[in-house]
Structures are given as C-alpha cells and as structure tokens.
Write a protein that holds these residues in place. Structure first.
Motif, PDB file in Angstrom:
ATOM      1  N   PRO A 369      -5.657  -4.021   1.001  1.00 30.89           N
ATOM      2  CA  PRO A 369      -5.051  -5.197   1.634  1.00 30.89           C
ATOM      3  C   PRO A 369      -6.008  -5.946   2.555  1.00 30.89           C
ATOM      4  CG  PRO A 369      -4.421  -3.232   2.836  1.00 30.89           C
ATOM      5  CD  PRO A 369      -5.272  -2.763   1.683  1.00 30.89           C
ATOM      6  N   SER A 388       3.201  -9.665   1.168  1.00 31.34           N
ATOM      7  CA  SER A 388       3.299  -8.954  -0.102  1.00 31.34           C
ATOM      8  C   SER A 388       3.885  -9.829  -1.199  1.00 31.34           C
ATOM      9  CB  SER A 388       4.153  -7.691   0.067  1.00 31.34           C
ATOM     10  OG  SER A 388       3.541  -6.807   0.988  1.00 31.34           O
ATOM     11  N   ALA A 393       0.325  -5.498  -3.306  1.00 31.30           N
ATOM     12  CA  ALA A 393      -0.281  -4.460  -2.473  1.00 31.30           C
ATOM     13  C   ALA A 393      -1.682  -4.824  -2.011  1.00 31.30           C
ATOM     14  CB  ALA A 393      -0.320  -3.132  -3.235  1.00 31.30           C
ATOM     15  N   SER A 452       6.800   0.195  -4.056  1.00 26.38           N
ATOM     16  CA  SER A 452       6.889  -0.866  -3.049  1.00 26.38           C
ATOM     17  C   SER A 452       8.344  -1.019  -2.651  1.00 26.38           C
ATOM     18  CB  SER A 452       6.335  -2.194  -3.583  1.00 26.38           C
ATOM     19  OG  SER A 452       7.096  -2.651  -4.681  1.00 26.38           O
ATOM     20  N   SER A 530       5.616  -8.756   6.289  1.00 31.10           N
ATOM     21  CA  SER A 530       5.113  -7.610   5.530  1.00 31.10           C
ATOM     22  C   SER A 530       4.809  -6.428   6.428  1.00 31.10           C
ATOM     23  CB  SER A 530       3.852  -8.001   4.751  1.00 31.10           C
ATOM     24  OG  SER A 530       4.153  -8.877   3.711  1.00 31.10           O
ATOM     25  N   SER A 532       4.063  -1.751   5.746  1.00 36.84           N
ATOM     26  CA  SER A 532       3.631  -0.762   4.755  1.00 36.84           C
ATOM     27  C   SER A 532       4.002   0.642   5.203  1.00 36.84           C
ATOM     28  CB  SER A 532       2.114  -0.834   4.531  1.00 36.84           C
ATOM     29  OG  SER A 532       1.418  -0.497   5.734  1.00 36.84           O
ATOM     30  N   PRO A 547       3.459  -1.323  -0.078  1.00 38.37           N
ATOM     31  CA  PRO A 547       3.844  -2.474   0.747  1.00 38.37           C
ATOM     32  C   PRO A 547       5.344  -2.512   0.998  1.00 38.37           C
ATOM     33  CG  PRO A 547       3.371  -3.172  -1.497  1.00 38.37           C
ATOM     34  CD  PRO A 547       3.019  -1.720  -1.422  1.00 38.37           C
TER      35      PRO A 547
END
Length: 561
Positions: A369, A388, A393, A452, A530, A532, A547
């Motif tokens: 990322p 995202s 990702a 995800s 976003s 993670s 993500p």
C-alpha cells in the motif's frame, strides 16, 4: 497434460479473451530498454476473439470463455466489461462463474471510468478485479529556454530529433491553440514554437490544431493527469505543468527575442512518487456485489509496452504521416489485468494445488500500500491518499505473493452459497449458475471468505454507532508451525475488534477462524475511509494484510441490482 505441473516445459496455460485487436507486451520505437519480457515467459498463451465487425454479442463472449476452459487453461484474462447491468445479464460474470467452478482464475479490468466512485466493472467476488497505476518510469522531453532554464516535461513524439533555438511565441488570443485556421496565419509558423495554454481546451485538441497548422513545435501547459497516459503525440512538443508554464510564459513575454530548444525520446526511471492510482481507473464499490471491496489490487496500466498488429498504424506524425511498428504504448486497466494474469500463472506454476481464491488471496494480502517514498499510495487526479475503493490492497508484489504465509481460500460451493443468498429468481440463478441442478442451496451465505472487508452506511442517518460482523478462515501455507498476532488500523470514525487476536498453527495447511467486527458512525460527507488488519508472524517474516473500507451507501449504486 496439465502444464501447471510441468513448469520446466511449457509453463502454465494462460488465455486472453480478445475484444477486437488485443495488445500484449514489449517495446515501442526508441523508448524501449535493451530487452523486454512478458510476465510469465514460460506460459503458453491462447487468444480467443469474441468481438467482431458485425458486433459484440453475449453469446460469443460466453462461448469464447467456455472454450478456453474446455481447452484446459489455468488463467483467463479479459480486458472488457459492462457497468450498470444486472448480474444475471453480465456475460463476463456468467462465464467467469463457470470458469471458477472448474478451477480457472479470471483476471479482469476494473474499467476506465474513474475517478468517480461506483464506476467499476467486473466487481463480482469470483473475478480478480484489477485497477491501474503508473510506474516509476516516465517518457520525457527536455525544454531549454533561451535564458538557460531547463524543464523536463512529458513527450512521446516518436522521432529522434532536436528542435534547436526556434522562436517562442505566446499570445493570449492565439495560445489557447483551439483553431488551426488562426494558428496557420502566424508568420513563420513552421519555424516557431507556440506556447499552448487554456483550461477550456484539451491538450489532444491543441495537438491536432498544432499539427494541422504545421507549427515547428509546441509547449503545452496542463495539469490534467490524463494527458500523461495518452499516447497521442503527433508533433514535436512537450507537456509541462502550470507552475513550470509560468516560467515559460514569463520568459516568452519579457524577452526581446525568446528562443527555445526541445530534445526528445528521453526515458527516466526511479521517478518519485510512484505508483499513483490512475485518474481513469474505475473506483468501487462494485454495483455487482456490494459486500466485497473492489477493486482487489492495482498493477501497471499507464503507457505499457504492448504488441501491436501490423495492419494498423502505431503512431502518427503531423496530420497524415502514419508510422508502423510491432509495438506501441497503451494505457488503461486493460493493460493492468494481464499483469495480474501473468503473475497468477507463475503462482500456479509454483503452487499447482492452489485454487483461484488462494492465488488471489496471496496477491491481495502481500500487495504493497506504500509508494517508493514509503508513504501511502496517492491518486493521480487529486494527489490524496488512495482508498481501498481506488487501489484495492495496493500494488501487486509478485515475489512476496509466492510465499504469503496465510491464505483466505474458498471452494466452488462457497461461491454457490453466496449466489444462493443473493435473492435471485430461479431463472436468474440458473442463468449465472447454469448447471443449477448440481448446486446445493441448503446453506446460503453472503459472507464469502474474502481477504478484504467493506462496510457501507447511510450518509443520511442519525450517526449512531452501527455494527457489522465478518467471519474468516485462514490457512497456514508456511513451512510449518507459526503464530500470528493481529495489528489493526481502523478507518476514520470506526473501531475494529478482532477475536481471537492471536492465531496459532501447529502445522502447515492447518486452518483457523477469526471474526472481525466493524463499528462505524455515519460521516457527514461522502468520502470513503480505509484501514487494514495485518496478521504479523511472530519470529517470522510473513505479514498478511487485508484492506478494510468504510464508505457511504448511495442509492444510485444499487439501482441496477
């Protein structure tokens, strides 16, 4: 024979579904390095054409993809797609479901309708959806003003030449460069360089006008990121930014006899920052299925060296001088998807027992990322951190994907369960599943084991905290016993909880379950946020990142579902 099990010979089978003339990989005029290579040099490639002069028909597309599966390919890539049509009318989704059921991974382009949200194609969970980014390579020309100032700008003029000490012209009434008739009346146009600057006229229009008026050269001033992905450059010239353009205009208007020189066919590498998500790359969420974050990943898709048919010109100089070449530079998510297919072919060769879901998981959870300055990847259109819904990702990392540590796998029946949960009529269900008599819908589930997470909220709510839970199963594909600890980065205005927070594996191929809960509060704007979850191996080198995206739910996105 199954070539995926014999990578010393032919390599993995890869099929490309071609719409018209499909382009694939190598060099372009003087811009190529000494060598150029494909993504999977040992792969055997088959091309199936479905779009003809008579038209593009659903039946031809499905037949082409079905034939590729019947021929025994391992990977399919298709650079085509539709948006805003029901899933049961989407021929790519229908054919891809059948391919997935046979163990074939399908990589497809996300589309070129960005940067607006909800413009993405091919967003179903059983397709590997690929967005576009640029690389750290730029094609340039150097502008040298008569006062010694040097400015490096974008240029793809395909002739190795140098414009030397030509007069530079700037006139507010002419410099929009929107009329070839007006430009043609400029004295000694063929021996002059025109500065073209207008926010109301696209650079391609200016280039066409300059060509028709037969100017000796041009300096185009623009901050439009799409200009930097176009391969149309019919005359000697260079594109520079508005900031740099002020220097050029200042010099041209204040000097008694302003002159300039331009050199061409320069290639720069290690450009920073890179990658940037392409402005044209379509954004999620997917209208096809809103419970999976799309796109999945980004790959190089800007000015990619591509093979070109011999019966079509590869470039044009001026108005009607056409150049032939075996190669051409092309931009689009159509260029990005084949990169992922090639990497998937290499992974299939290294892990012939992996399913399409396992291969996709390996690439998603090891994607990077960060750009080459170690900062979050940004978007080319507004230079903000990419969410995202723009980059998935992140940028694919082939070397890390070979050894991902853990994978999120899913069986064909898992996808059938997903399809069973989507409230289709029996006819609609059979259209997608096709051999429906063999499918068991006794356990429908809308939470596929995907690497995800996405949660959508109503932007018009009362902003009380809402909650959404996900259940995931991960498989240890490392060398042996391993212990992973969860590291969470929550999206803005959200909290993330994980249970358990530690996963312990005693052996390879062991599975473990965990749940992830997103608690989020409606945000007063329409921006996606976003985050993670990264599983970090204790005393090891594996990091498995997924993500998380929280985004507003807009009625227009679901109007075709």
């Amino acid at each position: 024979m199954n070539s995926a099990r014999d990578t010393r010979g032919h390599g993995t089978h890869v099929a490309s579904i071609a719409a018209g003339n499909f382009a694939k990989g190598a060099s372009y005029f003087g811009y190529a390095a000494g060598t150029a290579r494909g993504m999977a040099p040992r792969a055997r490639i088959a091309v199936y054409k479905f779009s003809f002069e008579e038209g593009t028909f659903t039946s031809d597309l499905i037949a082409a993809m079905d034939q590729a599966v019947a021929d025994g390919v391992d990977i399919l890539t298709i650079s085509y797609g539709w948006v805003r049509i029901p899933l049961y009318q989407d021929s790519i989704a229908i054919a891809s479901f059948g391919a997935m059921m046979k163990g074939v991974l399908v990589s497809a382009s996300a589309g070129n309708s960005g940067p607006e949200m909800g413009t993405l194609n091919n967003g179903v969970p059983w397709i590997f959806t690929v967005g576009s980014c640029n690389t750290d390579r730029s094609f340039s020309g150097t502008l040298t003003l008569g006062n010694g100032v040097k400015i490096t700008g974008f240029s793809l003029f395909p002739v190795k030449t140098i414009i030397k000490d030509l007069p530079v012209l700037y006139n507010e009434s002419i410099s929009p460069c929107d009329s070839s008739d007006v430009l043609s009346q400029v004295p000694n146009a063929g021996r002059s360089i025109m500065i073209c600057y207008s926010n109301a006229v696209e650079v391609e229009e200016q280039m066409a006008a300059i060509s028709e008026s037969k100017f000796g050269g041009a300096i185009y001033i623009s901050d439009d990121p799409d200009v930097l992905s176009s391969n149309f450059f019919p005359n000697p010239g260079v594109v520079i930014s508005t900031k740099e353009g002020k220097q050029a205009i200042g010099y041209a208007t204040k000097s008694v006899r302003p002159k300039a020189s331009i050199s061409f066919q320069e290639t720069h590498i290690d450009v920073k920052p890179a990658p940037l998500v392409s402005a044209f790359s379509s954004r999620g969420p997917s209208r096809s299925y809103l419970r999976v974050a799309k796109p999945d990943i980004v790959a190089p898709g800007v000015l990619i060296l591509a093979a070109w048919p011999s019966n079509a010109s590869a470039a044009v100089i001026g108005v009607n001088t056409f150049l032939d070449s075996d190669y051409r530079l092309e931009s689009g998510t159509s260029m990005a998807a084949p990169h992922i297919a090639g990497i998937a072919a290499m992974l299939k060769g290294a892990h012939p027992d992996w399913s399409p879901s396992a291969i996709r998981s390996a690439m998603i959870t090891t994607a990077n990322p960060l750009d080459n300055t170690k900062k979050p990847i940004k978007t080319a259109d507004d230079n903000r951190d990419a969410t995202s819904l723009a980059m998935g990702a992140g940028l694919v990392d082939p070397n890390s994907a070979v050894d991902p540590g853990m994978i999120y796998d899913a069986t064909p029946q898992d996808y059938v369960n997903l399809l069973c949960s989507m409230n289709f009529t029996e006819t609609q269900f059979k259209t997608i599943a096709r051999s429906s008599a063999k499918h068991n819908c006794s356990n429908p589930s809308n939470d596929i084991n995907y690497p995800s997470f996405i949660a959508l909220f109503s932007p018009n709510g009362n902003y009380t905290w809402l909650e959404q839970k996900f259940r995931r199963t991960v498989t240890n594909v490392g060398a042996g016993a391993a212990k992973y600890i969860a590291k969470v980065m929550a999206p803005k205005n959200s909290t993330i909880s994980i249970s358990p927070q530690t996963l312990v594996f005693e052996k390879k191929n062991q599975k473990q379950d965990y749940t992830l809960t997103i608690r989020y509060k409606g945000i007063a704007d329409d921006q996606a946020q976003s985050g993670s979850i990264t599983w970090v191996e204790e005393n090891g080198h594996h990091t498995v990142r997924s993500p998380i995206v929280v985004a507003p739910e807009i009625d227009a996105w679901t109007e075709m579902l």
